[in-house]
Scaffold this active site. Structure first.
Site, PDB file in Angstrom:
ATOM      1  N   ASP A  14       0.840  -1.200   0.000  1.00 34.53           N
ATOM      2  CA  ASP A  14       0.000   0.000   0.000  1.00 34.53           C
ATOM      3  C   ASP A  14       0.877   1.253   0.000  1.00 34.53           C
ATOM      4  O   ASP A  14       1.961   1.239   0.573  1.00 34.53           O
ATOM      5  CB  ASP A  14      -0.899  -0.045   1.250  1.00 34.53           C
ATOM      6  CG  ASP A  14      -2.079   0.898   1.137  1.00 34.53           C
ATOM      7  OD1 ASP A  14      -2.268   1.513   0.070  1.00 34.53           O
ATOM      8  OD2 ASP A  14      -2.819   1.025   2.124  1.00 34.53           O
ATOM      9  N   ASN A  16       1.421   3.366  -2.937  1.00 29.95           N
ATOM     10  CA  ASN A  16       2.006   3.785  -4.227  1.00 29.95           C
ATOM     11  C   ASN A  16       1.557   5.195  -4.618  1.00 29.95           C
ATOM     12  O   ASN A  16       2.363   6.017  -5.064  1.00 29.95           O
ATOM     13  CB  ASN A  16       1.567   2.846  -5.360  1.00 29.95           C
ATOM     14  CG  ASN A  16       2.118   1.450  -5.209  1.00 29.95           C
ATOM     15  OD1 ASN A  16       2.999   1.216  -4.402  1.00 29.95           O
ATOM     16  ND2 ASN A  16       1.594   0.520  -5.990  1.00 29.95           N
ATOM     17  N   ARG A  18       0.347   7.682  -2.733  1.00 36.10           N
ATOM     18  CA  ARG A  18       0.899   8.731  -1.865  1.00 36.10           C
ATOM     19  C   ARG A  18       2.379   8.970  -2.170  1.00 36.10           C
ATOM     20  O   ARG A  18       2.847  10.101  -2.176  1.00 36.10           O
ATOM     21  CB  ARG A  18       0.722   8.342  -0.395  1.00 36.10           C
ATOM     22  CG  ARG A  18      -0.646   8.725   0.139  1.00 36.10           C
ATOM     23  CD  ARG A  18      -0.943   8.021   1.435  1.00 36.10           C
ATOM     24  NE  ARG A  18      -1.284   6.625   1.205  1.00 36.10           N
ATOM     25  CZ  ARG A  18      -1.384   5.727   2.165  1.00 36.10           C
ATOM     26  NH1 ARG A  18      -1.139   6.065   3.409  1.00 36.10           N
ATOM     27  NH2 ARG A  18      -1.726   4.478   1.870  1.00 36.10           N
ATOM     28  N   ARG A  27      -0.035   9.423  -9.946  1.00 29.41           N
ATOM     29  CA  ARG A  27      -0.147   8.219  -9.109  1.00 29.41           C
ATOM     30  C   ARG A  27       0.453   6.987  -9.795  1.00 29.41           C
ATOM     31  O   ARG A  27       1.058   6.135  -9.151  1.00 29.41           O
ATOM     32  CB  ARG A  27      -1.626   7.934  -8.796  1.00 29.41           C
ATOM     33  CG  ARG A  27      -2.268   8.952  -7.870  1.00 29.41           C
ATOM     34  CD  ARG A  27      -3.757   8.645  -7.701  1.00 29.41           C
ATOM     35  NE  ARG A  27      -3.984   7.263  -7.318  1.00 29.41           N
ATOM     36  CZ  ARG A  27      -3.900   6.808  -6.073  1.00 29.41           C
ATOM     37  NH1 ARG A  27      -3.620   7.628  -5.086  1.00 29.41           N
ATOM     38  NH2 ARG A  27      -4.104   5.535  -5.813  1.00 29.41           N
ATOM     39  N   HIS A  31       2.886   3.273  -8.956  1.00 28.67           N
ATOM     40  CA  HIS A  31       2.666   1.859  -9.295  1.00 28.67           C
ATOM     41  C   HIS A  31       3.877   1.286 -10.046  1.00 28.67           C
ATOM     42  O   HIS A  31       4.275   0.153  -9.828  1.00 28.67           O
ATOM     43  CB  HIS A  31       1.401   1.685 -10.143  1.00 28.67           C
ATOM     44  CG  HIS A  31       0.147   2.082  -9.412  1.00 28.67           C
ATOM     45  ND1 HIS A  31      -0.105   1.711  -8.126  1.00 28.67           N
ATOM     46  CD2 HIS A  31      -0.927   2.827  -9.802  1.00 28.67           C
ATOM     47  CE1 HIS A  31      -1.279   2.196  -7.731  1.00 28.67           C
ATOM     48  NE2 HIS A  31      -1.790   2.883  -8.739  1.00 28.67           N
ATOM     49  N   GLU A  62     -12.079  -4.506  -4.674  1.00 24.40           N
ATOM     50  CA  GLU A  62     -12.569  -3.121  -4.472  1.00 24.40           C
ATOM     51  C   GLU A  62     -11.845  -2.131  -5.390  1.00 24.40           C
ATOM     52  O   GLU A  62     -12.280  -0.998  -5.546  1.00 24.40           O
ATOM     53  CB  GLU A  62     -12.336  -2.668  -3.018  1.00 24.40           C
ATOM     54  CG  GLU A  62     -12.770  -3.655  -1.947  1.00 24.40           C
ATOM     55  CD  GLU A  62     -14.203  -4.080  -2.102  1.00 24.40           C
ATOM     56  OE1 GLU A  62     -15.041  -3.215  -2.383  1.00 24.40           O
ATOM     57  OE2 GLU A  62     -14.477  -5.302  -1.987  1.00 24.40           O
ATOM     58  N   LEU A 126      10.653 -20.742  -4.661  1.00 29.26           N
ATOM     59  CA  LEU A 126       9.563 -19.964  -4.058  1.00 29.26           C
ATOM     60  C   LEU A 126       8.282 -20.018  -4.900  1.00 29.26           C
ATOM     61  O   LEU A 126       8.349 -19.996  -6.132  1.00 29.26           O
ATOM     62  CB  LEU A 126      10.020 -18.493  -3.964  1.00 29.26           C
ATOM     63  CG  LEU A 126       9.021 -17.508  -3.364  1.00 29.26           C
ATOM     64  CD1 LEU A 126       9.033 -17.600  -1.844  1.00 29.26           C
ATOM     65  CD2 LEU A 126       9.340 -16.075  -3.805  1.00 29.26           C
ATOM     66  N   SER A 183      -8.421  -5.333   5.036  1.00 27.30           N
ATOM     67  CA  SER A 183      -8.997  -5.060   3.713  1.00 27.30           C
ATOM     68  C   SER A 183      -9.378  -6.315   2.928  1.00 27.30           C
ATOM     69  O   SER A 183      -9.031  -6.452   1.755  1.00 27.30           O
ATOM     70  CB  SER A 183      -8.037  -4.204   2.878  1.00 27.30           C
ATOM     71  OG  SER A 183      -7.746  -3.005   3.542  1.00 27.30           O
TER      72      SER A 183
HETATM   73  C1  FPP Z   1      -1.665   0.371  -3.343  1.00 27.01           C
HETATM   74  O1  FPP Z   1      -1.253   1.671  -3.558  1.00 27.01           O
HETATM   75  C2  FPP Z   1      -1.298  -0.575  -4.355  1.00 27.01           C
HETATM   76  C3  FPP Z   1      -2.141  -1.153  -5.269  1.00 27.01           C
HETATM   77  C4  FPP Z   1      -3.507  -0.744  -5.584  1.00 27.01           C
HETATM   78  C5  FPP Z   1      -1.759  -2.285  -6.044  1.00 27.01           C
HETATM   79  C6  FPP Z   1      -0.376  -2.779  -5.896  1.00 27.01           C
HETATM   80  C7  FPP Z   1       0.296  -2.620  -7.180  1.00 27.01           C
HETATM   81  C8  FPP Z   1       1.620  -2.619  -7.343  1.00 27.01           C
HETATM   82  C9  FPP Z   1       2.569  -2.854  -6.242  1.00 27.01           C
HETATM   83  C10 FPP Z   1       2.220  -2.350  -8.660  1.00 27.01           C
HETATM   84  C11 FPP Z   1       1.932  -3.355  -9.670  1.00 27.01           C
HETATM   85  C12 FPP Z   1       2.170  -4.743  -9.219  1.00 27.01           C
HETATM   86  C13 FPP Z   1       2.637  -5.711 -10.009  1.00 27.01           C
HETATM   87  C14 FPP Z   1       2.768  -7.078  -9.500  1.00 27.01           C
HETATM   88  C15 FPP Z   1       3.021  -5.430 -11.389  1.00 27.01           C
HETATM   89  P1  FPP Z   1      -2.356   2.774  -3.566  1.00 27.01           P
HETATM   90  O2  FPP Z   1      -2.570   3.191  -4.967  1.00 27.01           O
HETATM   91  O3  FPP Z   1      -3.574   2.308  -2.848  1.00 27.01           O
HETATM   92  O4  FPP Z   1      -1.650   3.893  -2.747  1.00 27.01           O
HETATM   93  P2  FPP Z   1      -2.337   5.027  -1.875  1.00 27.01           P
HETATM   94  O5  FPP Z   1      -3.044   4.335  -0.738  1.00 27.01           O
HETATM   95  O6  FPP Z   1      -1.193   5.845  -1.425  1.00 27.01           O
HETATM   96  O7  FPP Z   1      -3.290   5.778  -2.757  1.00 27.01           O
END
Ligand code: FPP
Length: 228
Positions: A14, A16, A18, A27, A31, A62, A126, A183
């Site tokens: 979580d 990305n 921010r 944003r 990612h 969600e 793994l 979550s």
């Molecule tokens: C949360 O950050 C992250 C996600 C919604 C998905 C996770 C995705 C990745 C780590 C990148 C892609 C993954 C792969 C395997 C290619 P957020 O957007 O909810 O952050 P925030 O809470 O700060 O808004």
């Protein structure tokens, strides 16, 4: 002194968005960086002597509520990432598995997921599990419905072994970014898990911090409901 063995590690990645916003970036840049961290953490886990399974929450059921462009970006990123990741999977003998309802994804992405599973199915290191369009309540209801349909008794053991994730209970769950919630992630498998919340945003997470958290986990008293 406790010396817990870590076999199954799960992570809610979580922060990305921010991370990117803090830098005045879009944003999606968070990612992109987050996907690189997935590779670093997976490589670390594959070299760790006791970790057998790493389960990562990559897209929740969600997450469809996000802006369409962000969803499209995430889908494209995942497709490209899996394509490029094949080399890493083979290099470290990692087996890739997806859980969740991927039928909602494009045919192209579904094929990429199935092809990657197929290509890595004989790898013996793994197991990397990506939770994609995943929701734990749905997984539990779906499992019970399958048991009823097949006339199998509803019991804890039967539910555990018929889930989409019949690998093992989770020993340690980490959530990044300071949020302290589950979550709808792996509710059944987390029953006796140790949980670690870190303030670090996922794109800043790294193997050094993971190592620190694993040391902390090793020294925790795990009682599984008993009194030791
Ligand atoms: C949360 O950050 C992250 C996600 C919604 C998905 C996770 C995705 C990745 C780590 C990148 C892609 C993954 C792969 C395997 C290619 P957020 O957007 O909810 O952050 P925030 O809470 O700060 O808004």
């Amino acid at each position: 002194m406790a010396n817990n063995k870590l076999k199954h590690l799960a992570i809610i990645m979580d922060g990305n968005g921010r991370w990117a916003e803090n830098r005045g970036l879009k944003r999606v840049e968070g990612h992109k960086k987050g996907a690189e961290v997935v590779r670093d953490i997976t490589t670390y886990a594959s070299n760790h002597h006791s970790i057998e399974t790493l389960t990562l929450y990559a897209f929740s059921s969600e997450n469809w509520k996000r802006p369409r462009l962000e969803i499209e970006f995430l889908m494209k990123l995942l497709d490209n990432w899996l394509k490029n990741e094949l080399e890493t999977y083979h290099k470290h003998s990692i087996r890739f598995q997806a859980i969740g309802d991927i039928s909602k994804f494009s045919k192209k992405l579904q094929k990429r997921i199935y092809d990657t599973q197929e290509a890595t199915k004989n790898n013996k290191g793994l197991i990397q599990v990506l939770a994609l369009n995943y929701g734990a309540r749905y997984e539990i209801v779906d499992t019970i419905n399958r048991l009823i349909k097949d006339n199998i008794e509803i019991s804890e053991d039967n539910i555990s072994t018929h889930l989409q994730t019949p690998y093992s209970d989770i020993d340690l769950l980490i959530r990044t970014s300071g949020e302290e919630r589950i979550s709808n992630f792996l509710l059944w498998q987390l029953s006796y898990s140790e949980i670690f919340f870190t303030q670090t945003l996922w794109p800043d997470f790294n193997p050094q911090e993971l190592e620190y958290i694993i040391e902390n986990f090793k020294n925790r008293k795990r009682r599984f409901g008993a009194i030791f």
